[in-house]
Design an enzyme around this catalytic site. Structure first.
Site, PDB file in Angstrom:
ATOM      1  CB  CYS A 149      -0.922   0.022   1.202  1.00  0.00           C
ATOM      2  SG  CYS A 149      -0.055   0.291   2.744  1.00  0.00           S
ATOM      3  CB  CYS A 207       4.898   0.240   1.491  1.00  0.00           C
ATOM      4  SG  CYS A 207       3.665  -0.913   2.108  1.00  0.00           S
ATOM      5  CG  ASP A 240      13.326  32.136 -30.183  1.00  0.00           C
ATOM      6  OD1 ASP A 240      13.568  33.334 -30.071  1.00  0.00           O
ATOM      7  OD2 ASP A 240      13.976  31.351 -30.902  1.00  0.00           O
ATOM      8  CG  ASP A 264      15.043  26.871 -32.309  1.00  0.00           C
ATOM      9  OD1 ASP A 264      15.157  28.023 -31.823  1.00  0.00           O
ATOM     10  OD2 ASP A 264      15.280  26.615 -33.499  1.00  0.00           O
ATOM     11  CG  ASP A 266      15.745  30.218 -27.430  1.00  0.00           C
ATOM     12  OD1 ASP A 266      15.670  31.455 -27.388  1.00  0.00           O
ATOM     13  OD2 ASP A 266      15.576  29.548 -28.466  1.00  0.00           O
TER      14      ASP A 266
END
Length: 745
Positions: free
Chosen positions: A17, A20, A433, A632, A636
Site C-alpha cells: 500500500c 509503504c 521564440d 530551440d 534560449d
C-alpha cells in the site's frame, strides 16, 4: 573496486500500500551516498540516484521489511520481459489464491443467507464449525499468507501498512470465532456467532482485487512497450567488404550499416551512400516521410520506406536517440508530481490513524452499544480496518502519470518529470521564440539593396565570408545563398561577434561590418536614405541587415524566414485555451510586428538580446503568471531553465533540449498545445482518482464504524468492506487507463 552507477532501479517486493512508499524511500535516503530515492508504487519500482552500492540499497529496503532486487537495464526489452513474466506469475498465484478462498467463503456466505446466523449452541455445531475453522485457517495460510507475513515484518519494524489492517481484521474475526467454538460459555449467548465466512471472503476478494489490478496496470506500460518495439533486432553491417547480419547490441561505432527498403534503422548514423525516404512518425508524430541523402542523419527505430542506403553508425547501444527517449519516458513515468507527494504523506499517517479509529469504534460499541456489544465491537473494528486500506490512494497518482507520460510520448512530446507534467496544466502565459519556433528556422536571402557597392555578387561574397564564422540562422542563410551561386568564400581575419548587434572582421585589408542599425550607429556608419528601405523590407516580415565596407554602407541584405505552415492554427489553439501568447525576437520592431501579425500574436517584444529573454520570463512571473517558454536555440537555454515549464523544439540544439522540461520531438507548435492538453487531462485524472480513493478510504470509515446503526439499524458487514476495498484499486487503475483514449483538441 565495484563500479557504481549514478542511477539505479530496484524492483520492490512486498509493498502492499501507499504507506509503504514513505518507509522505503526514507530507508534508502538514509543510506550513505544516496542523493535521492523515488518510488513508483504503481510499478513497484524505485529509482535511486547517488553513489551507494546496490547491496547497500537492498539491505536498506530489507531493513524496513521488504525485498528488493536490481533491474538490469542493459536491455530495456529484457528488463520489461522479466517484469512482465514476474507480474504474470504473481497474477496466476493471486487468482489461484482467490479461487481457494472463495471456494470456502462463497458457500459459507450462501449458508448464512439461506439458513440464517452461524451460531454455536450444540456440540454438533461446535464440531462442524471447528472443521470450518480449520479450513478457514488453511485459506489464511495458503491464500492470505502474504498479508500476515507483511504485517509481521511491519510489526518488527515498528510500523504498520495495508497488510497490518487486513491481518488484524481477518485475524480478529477468526480468533473470535474459534473462541466461540472452543469456549462458547466465555461469551454471552447472543454473541455466540462465528465469522469464518468474513475471513475467507475478505482474503478472497482482496486477492481478486490485487490480481485484477496487476492485469489492468500492465496496460499503463503500453507506451514504453511500443517504443521498445521500434528497436530493430538485427543489423546488416559491412565488415571486410562482406555483409554480416548481427544483433544490434553488436554494432560498433563507425560500422557501415546497410538498410534495405522496409527495414528499420538499427542505430543512429549518417548516410554515406544512397537516397531514400524515411518514416519518422513513430518518433516525431510527423506523418510525412522525410527524404534522406548523403550526409543526412538517420535515427534508430525509424522505417526505411523506399531506397537502399549505407550509413556510418555514429551512436549505438544506450547512446541512440531512441534509447535515450525510452530512458527519459521511463524516468518521467517513475517521477512524482507534487500532488503525488502529498498523497504519499497522507498515506504514511493513514494506517496508524485508522487503527486508532478502529479501537475507538470498538470501545464505543462496548460501552454504548446494544447486546451483544462485543459482537458489534468486533464487527465494527474489523470493518473499519478492512475498508480503510489505502492502496487506492497510493495508486491514484502514479497510474495516471504513467499513462499521461506515455500518451504524450505517442504524440511526440517527451516530458522530463512529473512536476513539469503538473505545472504545464497551470500555464497562463506562453513565450515563443520567433526563429525556429514560430518560423521554419531556415531563412533565405530575398533582397540585396545596393548602396555604395555596385555588384551583388561582390557583396554576397564578402558578407558570406564574414558570416561563415557565425552559427546564427540568418548568417547561415547568407552563406548558403553564396554557396548556391558557387561563390567562393574568402579568408577572414580579426573576426569579432558583438552579441545583439552583429559581427565585424577584416578581409583583403577591408574592414567589414554586418548587423543591425545599432551596430551601424555604434560604428558611425551613415544610413541616410536607406533606413526607410530597410523599414519597408521589415514590414514584409523580412529581416534587413546592414553591410558596411571600410566605414561606408555597401548594401542592405534582407533575409526572410517563412512561418511554419501550422504555427498559426497551433497558436490559435493556445489562445482559445486561455493562454496569453507572447513572441520574443532579436529582430527589429517592424519585422517582429509583421511576423506577429501573420502568426496572430498581438503581444511581442522585438530587439531582445539573448540575456534579456530570461528577464522577460522573470517579469511575467513577478506579475503572477505561470510561464511556459518555448525555444530551440542555445541562446534560449537560460530562459528555458528559468521558466516554470521550458519547452524545447526537438529540431533545435541539444543545449536547449537539456535545459527544457518538455521536448517537442517534431517542430510543430501543435505539440505544445498537445502537451498542455495531455497535462490538463492527466491532472484531472489524478484528481478524480484521489477523490475516488478518499471516498473509499475516508468516507467509508464512518459507515464501517456504525454511524447508520442508531438511525436505520444497519451495520456494514466486513465482507462488504473487503469488496469495496478490493475494487477501489481496480476503479483507480481503470480510470487511469481511460486516459489512453484521450485525444487532444
Amino acid at each position: 573496486m565495484e563500479k557504481v552507477s549514478h542511477n539505479q532501479q530496484l524492483i520492490i517486493e512486498g509493498a502492499g500500500c501507499a504507506s509503504c512508499v514513505g518507509k522505503i524511500e526514507g530507508a534508502l535516503k538514509a543510506t550513505l551516498g544516496v542523493v535521492s530515492a523515488e518510488m513508483n508504487f504503481a510499478d513497484r519500482t524505485v529509482t535511486v540516484s547517488g553513489a551507494a552500492k546496490t547491496e547497500e540499497l537492498i539491505k536498506a529496503v530489507e531493513s524496513v521489511g521488504y525485498n528488493a532486487k536490481p533491474i538490469d537495464d542493459s536491455s530495456a526489452t529484457d528488463a520489461l520481459d522479466e517484469k512482465e513474466a514476474a507480474d504474470w506469475a504473481y497474477y496466476k498465484k493471486l487468482m489461484r489464491d482467490t479461487f481457494i478462498a472463495l471456494s470456502l467463503g462463497v458457500p459459507l456466505m450462501i449458508y448464512s443467507i439461506v439458513v440464517g446466523e452461524m451460531t454455536v449452541e450444540t456440540n454438533l455445531e461446535r464440531m462442524s464449525w471447528l472443521v470450518v475453522g480449520i479450513l478457514t485457517f488453511g485459506v489464511m495460510y495458503f491464500s492470505g499468507k502474504h498479508f500476515y507475513v507483511g504485517a509481521w515484518k511491519s510489526f518488527k519494524n515498528h510500523s504498520a501498512n495495508m497488510d497490518t489492517l487486513i491481518a488484524l481484521g481477518t485475524g480478529t474475526a477468526w480468533v473470535y470465532s474459534m473462541v466461540v467454538v472452543f469456549a462458547p460459555e466465555a461469551v454471552p449467548l447472543m454473541a455466540r456467532h462465528v465469522y469464518f465466512e468474513a475471513t475467507a471472503m475478505i482474503i478472497g476478494l482482496i486477492d481478486l482485487g490485487l490480481a485484477l489490478e496487476i492485469k489492468a496496470r500492465g496496460k499503463t506500460s503500453e507506451a514504453i512497450k511500443r517504443l521498445i518495439g521500434l528497436q530493430a533486432k538485427t543489423a546488416t553491417v559491412v565488415r571486410d567488404n562482406k555483409e554480416v547480419q548481427i544483433g544490434i547490441e553488436q554494432v560498433l561505432l563507425n560500422d557501415i550499416v546497410k538498410v534495405k527498403p522496409g527495414e528499420k534503422i538499427p542505430v543512429d548514423g549518417v548516410v554515406l551512400e544512397g537516397h531514400t525516404s524515411i518514416d519518422e512518425s513513430m518518433l516525431t508524430g510527423e506523418p510525412m516521410p522525410v527524404e534522406k541523402a548523403e550526409e543526412d542523419e538517420v535515427v534508430a527505430g525509424t522505417l526505411n520506406k523506399s531506397g537502399m542506403i549505407l550509413f556510418k553508425a555514429t551512436r549505438v547501444g544506450k547512446d541512440t536517440a531512441l534509447a535515450q527517449i525510452i530512458n527519459m519516458v521511463k524516468r518521467a513515468q517513475n517521477s512524482k508530481p507534487p500532488i503525488g507527494r502529498l498523497a504519499d504523506v497522507i498515506s504514511a499517517y493513514f494506517v496508524p490513524v485508522v487503527m486508532i479509529i478502529s479501537i475507538l469504534s470498538s470501545l464505543a460499541w462496548l460501552n454504548f452499544g446494544p447486546d451483544p456489544a462485543i459482537v458489534f465491537a468486533i464487527v465494527s473494528a474489523t470493518t473499519v480496518l478492512i475498508i480503510a486500506c489505502p492502496c487506492a490512494l497510493g495508486l491514484a497518482t502514479p497510474m495516471s502519470v504513467m499513462v499521461g507520460v506515455g500518451k504524450a510520448a505517442e504524440a511526440g512530446v517527451l516530458i522530463r518529470n512529473g512536476e513539469a507534467l503538473q505545472t504545464a496544466s497551470k500555464i497562463t502565459a506562453m513565450i515563443l521564440d520567433k526563429t525556429g519556433t514560430i518560423t521554419e528556422g531556415a531563412p533565405k536571402v530575398t533582397d540585396i539593396v545596393l548602396a555604395k557597392a555596385t555588384d551583388e555578387k561582390d557583396v554576397l561574397q564578402l558578407a558570406a565570408s564574414l558570416e561563415s564564422g557565425s552559427e546564427h540562422p540568418l548568417a547561415q542563410a547568407i552563406v548558403e545563398s553564396a554557396l548556391d551561386q558557387d561563390i567562393e568564400l574568402l579568408k577572414i581575419e580579426s573576426f569579432n561577434a558583438i552579441t545583439g548587434f552583429g559581427v565585424e572582421a577584416s578581409c583583403n585589408n577591408k574592414a567589414l561590418l554586418f548587423g543591425n542599425d545599432k551596430l551601424m550607429k555604434l560604428k558611425g556608419i551613415d544610413l541616410t536614405g536607406f533606413v526607410e528601405q530597410a523599414q519597408s523590407l521589415a514590414k514584409e516580415a523580412k529581416t534587413p541587415m546592414y553591410f558596411a565596407v571600410n566605414g561606408e554602407l555597401a548594401a542592405i541584405i534582407a533575409v526572410a524566414d517563412p512561418i511554419k505552415s501550422d504555427s498559426i492554427s497551433a497558436i490559435k489553439r493556445l489562445q482559445t485555451n486561455g493562454i496569453r501568447v507572447i513572441m520574443l525576437t532579436g529582430d527589429n520592431k517592424e519585422t517582429a510586428a509583421a511576423v506577429a501579425k501573420k502568426a496572430g500574436i498581438s503581444e511581442f517584444f522585438a530587439e531582445v538580446l539573448p540575456e534579456d529573454k530570461a528577464n522577460k520570463v522573470n517579469e511575467l512571473q513577478d506579475n503572477g503568471e505561470t510561464v511556459g517558454m518555448t525555444g530551440d536555440g542555445i541562446n534560449d537555454a537560460p530562459a528555458l531553465a528559468l521558466a516554470d515549464v521550458g519547452f524545447a523544439v526537438g529540431t533545435g540544439t541539444d543545449v536547449a533540449i537539456e535545459s527544457s522540461d518538455i521536448t517537442l520531438m517534431r517542430g510543430s507548435l501543435h505539440g505544445l498545445a498537445d502537451a498542455i492538453a495531455v497535462s490538463k487531462a492527466t491532472l484531472r485524472n489524478i484528481k478524480q482518482n484521489l477523490f475516488g480513493a478518499f471516498v473509499y478510504n475516508v468516507a467509508g470509515i464512518p459507515f464501517a464504524a456504525g454511524i447508520l446503526y442508531p438511525f436505520f439499524g444497519i451495520l456494514l458487514s466486513p465482507v462488504i468492506a473487503g469488496a469495496a476495498m478490493a475494487f477501489s484499486s481496480l476503479t483507480v487503475v481503470s480510470n487511469a487507463n481511460r486516459l489512453r483514449l484521450f485525444k487532444a483538441k
